[in-house]
Design a protein around this motif. Structure first.
Motif, mmCIF file in Angstrom:
data_model
loop_
_atom_site.group_PDB
_atom_site.id
_atom_site.type_symbol
_atom_site.label_atom_id
_atom_site.label_comp_id
_atom_site.label_asym_id
_atom_site.label_seq_id
_atom_site.Cartn_x
_atom_site.Cartn_y
_atom_site.Cartn_z
ATOM 1 N N ILE A 10 33.039 65.735 54.420
ATOM 2 C CA ILE A 10 32.844 64.296 53.838
ATOM 3 C C ILE A 10 31.910 63.966 53.427
ATOM 4 O O ILE A 10 30.593 64.005 54.393
ATOM 5 N N THR A 11 31.756 63.734 52.147
ATOM 6 C CA THR A 11 30.432 63.061 51.612
ATOM 7 C C THR A 11 30.408 61.628 51.329
ATOM 8 O O THR A 11 31.434 61.066 50.923
ATOM 9 N N GLY A 12 29.254 61.025 51.461
ATOM 10 C CA GLY A 12 29.215 59.746 51.281
ATOM 11 C C GLY A 12 27.693 59.243 51.523
ATOM 12 O O GLY A 12 26.828 60.123 50.996
ATOM 13 N N LYS A 13 27.300 58.221 52.286
ATOM 14 C CA LYS A 13 26.022 57.588 52.574
ATOM 15 C C LYS A 13 25.388 58.680 53.192
ATOM 16 O O LYS A 13 24.214 59.043 52.956
ATOM 17 N N GLU A 14 26.002 59.293 54.208
ATOM 18 C CA GLU A 14 25.529 60.680 54.887
ATOM 19 C C GLU A 14 26.864 61.544 54.702
ATOM 20 O O GLU A 14 27.988 61.252 54.575
ATOM 21 N N ASP A 15 26.319 62.808 54.745
ATOM 22 C CA ASP A 15 27.058 63.900 54.627
ATOM 23 C C ASP A 15 27.622 64.457 55.875
ATOM 24 O O ASP A 15 26.578 64.795 56.645
ATOM 25 N N VAL A 16 28.892 64.805 56.205
ATOM 26 C CA VAL A 16 29.238 65.429 57.357
ATOM 27 C C VAL A 16 30.283 66.715 57.275
ATOM 28 O O VAL A 16 31.095 66.705 56.205
ATOM 29 N N ILE A 17 29.815 67.772 57.702
ATOM 30 C CA ILE A 17 30.547 69.192 57.662
ATOM 31 C C ILE A 17 30.786 69.691 58.883
ATOM 32 O O ILE A 17 29.859 69.863 59.667
ATOM 33 N N THR A 18 32.016 70.181 59.288
ATOM 34 C CA THR A 18 32.493 70.415 60.257
ATOM 35 C C THR A 18 33.579 71.399 60.394
ATOM 36 O O THR A 18 34.240 71.514 59.430
ATOM 37 N N ASP A 19 33.525 72.413 61.397
ATOM 38 C CA ASP A 19 34.917 73.303 61.606
ATOM 39 C C ASP A 19 35.556 72.747 62.593
ATOM 40 O O ASP A 19 36.547 73.492 63.196
ATOM 41 N N GLY A 20 35.229 71.546 63.374
ATOM 42 C CA GLY A 20 36.237 70.889 64.123
ATOM 43 C C GLY A 20 35.542 71.018 65.568
ATOM 44 O O GLY A 20 35.626 70.492 66.424
ATOM 45 N N GLU A 21 34.465 72.291 65.539
ATOM 46 C CA GLU A 21 33.503 72.239 66.705
ATOM 47 C C GLU A 21 32.307 72.047 66.482
ATOM 48 O O GLU A 21 31.512 71.502 67.535
ATOM 49 N N ARG A 22 31.780 72.915 65.658
ATOM 50 C CA ARG A 22 30.267 72.693 65.286
ATOM 51 C C ARG A 22 30.240 71.822 63.987
ATOM 52 O O ARG A 22 31.096 71.523 63.121
ATOM 53 N N THR A 23 29.228 70.892 64.248
ATOM 54 C CA THR A 23 29.021 69.857 63.264
ATOM 55 C C THR A 23 27.642 69.391 62.684
ATOM 56 O O THR A 23 26.860 69.444 63.547
ATOM 57 N N TYR A 24 27.584 69.449 61.355
ATOM 58 C CA TYR A 24 26.300 69.065 60.771
ATOM 59 C C TYR A 24 26.391 67.612 60.058
ATOM 60 O O TYR A 24 27.368 67.419 59.519
ATOM 61 N N VAL A 25 25.450 66.917 60.058
ATOM 62 C CA VAL A 25 25.149 65.797 59.353
ATOM 63 C C VAL A 25 23.942 65.888 58.520
ATOM 64 O O VAL A 25 22.765 66.216 58.867
ATOM 65 N N ILE A 26 24.132 65.565 57.444
ATOM 66 C CA ILE A 26 22.967 65.728 56.310
ATOM 67 C C ILE A 26 22.635 64.183 55.716
ATOM 68 O O ILE A 26 23.490 63.619 55.324
#
Length: 269
Positions: free
Chosen positions: A166-182
């Motif tokens: 999910i991209t926006g002011k901050e970007d989030v990417i996840t597989d449901g268990e591991r999650t990164y915020v950019i």
């Protein structure tokens, strides 16, 4: 360090020069092709149902973008997606405008059921509507919404059985268990048509060369955001037209040192 791996991922994209098959929308075709070339990947745009299966199977990644929909495009997406699945080619899906009309929402939901997608990337409203949640949408742009993008991304990843960005002011990417915020990027990206669409294709380039698709997607988000920051600084005060050209230049010029210096990647424990 994770940021070192981001730099390595960028170098690998440039070394491999992966072929990225895009079935994308008519608004962004030129920008997407130029952006992939600038980064160091090799774009191809093939839409005819007679050839998409053959093209998808030889690509490094397949990107499906439903920005300008019609029945022929949807049919081609299904054919290409199934071919990619059969040949082990990662599929990325950009559900542009899901939630804006019933046709878009249904098309998005049908695609993620019939094609095994490696990464779904969209704004919060698009991702919410793909998984049947409510979130305001205006045209093909997300409204502000009151939900938590991290929670939404995790929920969507688990429900779809795939990686969700999910991209926006901050970007989030996840597989449901591991999650990164950019936390890279710049607001002027929203003033240039197609920057989200190009981002999905850039994620395809990283996914094509990275075994860990979650980290590949995170690395793409970092590099894209850093390029945007550098372009915005150089085109300051000149408007979105100058930014767009400078952004292509920065995708080409970006170095591993730039990534190390400016990259903001957080792994959520």
């Amino acid at each position: 360090m994770s940021i070192d791996r981001v730099g390595q991922a960028l170098e690998k994209v440039r070394a491999v020069n992966p072929l990225i098959h895009n079935i994308t929308n008519v608004v962004v075709t030129n920008f997407t092709a130029n952006g992939l070339l600038a980064l160091g990947a090799s774009p191809v745009m093939a839409y005819a149902k007679q050839e998409v299966a053959d093209m998808a199977k030889i690509a490094g990644a397949l990107v499906l973008n439903m920005g300008t929909l019609d029945d022929k495009v949807v049919e081609a997406m299904h054919i290409a997606g199934k071919s990619a699945n059969e040949h082990g080619v990662p599929v990325l899906f950009d559900p542009v405008g899901a939630g804006a009309t019933a046709y878009r929402t249904e098309t998005a939901q049908e695609l993620v059921k019939s094609v095994a997608v490696s990464i779904v990337r969209g704004n919060a409203a698009e991702i919410a509507n793909v998984v049947g949640e409510s979130w305001e949408i205006k045209g093909v742009d997300a409204g502000e919404g009151k939900g938590d993008p991290v929670s939404l991304a995790k929920q969507a990843a688990k429900r779809l059985g795939t990686i969700v960005a999910i991209t926006g002011k901050e970007d989030v990417i996840t597989d449901g268990e591991r999650t990164y915020v950019i936390r890279n990027g710049h607001p002027i990206l929203t003033k240039v048509t197609g920057t989200g669409c190009l981002l999905t294709s850039v994620m395809g380039a990283f996914a094509a060369v990275g075994e860990d698709k979650l980290f590949a997607g995170a690395a793409a988000l970092v590099c894209y955001g850093v390029a945007a920051e550098k372009a915005a600084a150089k085109a300051a005060g000149e408007g979105p037209g100058s930014f767009q050209i400078q952004f292509l230049n920065e995708l080409a010029a970006m170095t591993v040192d730039d990534v190390h210096r400016q990259g903001q990647l957080e792994f959520l424990e």
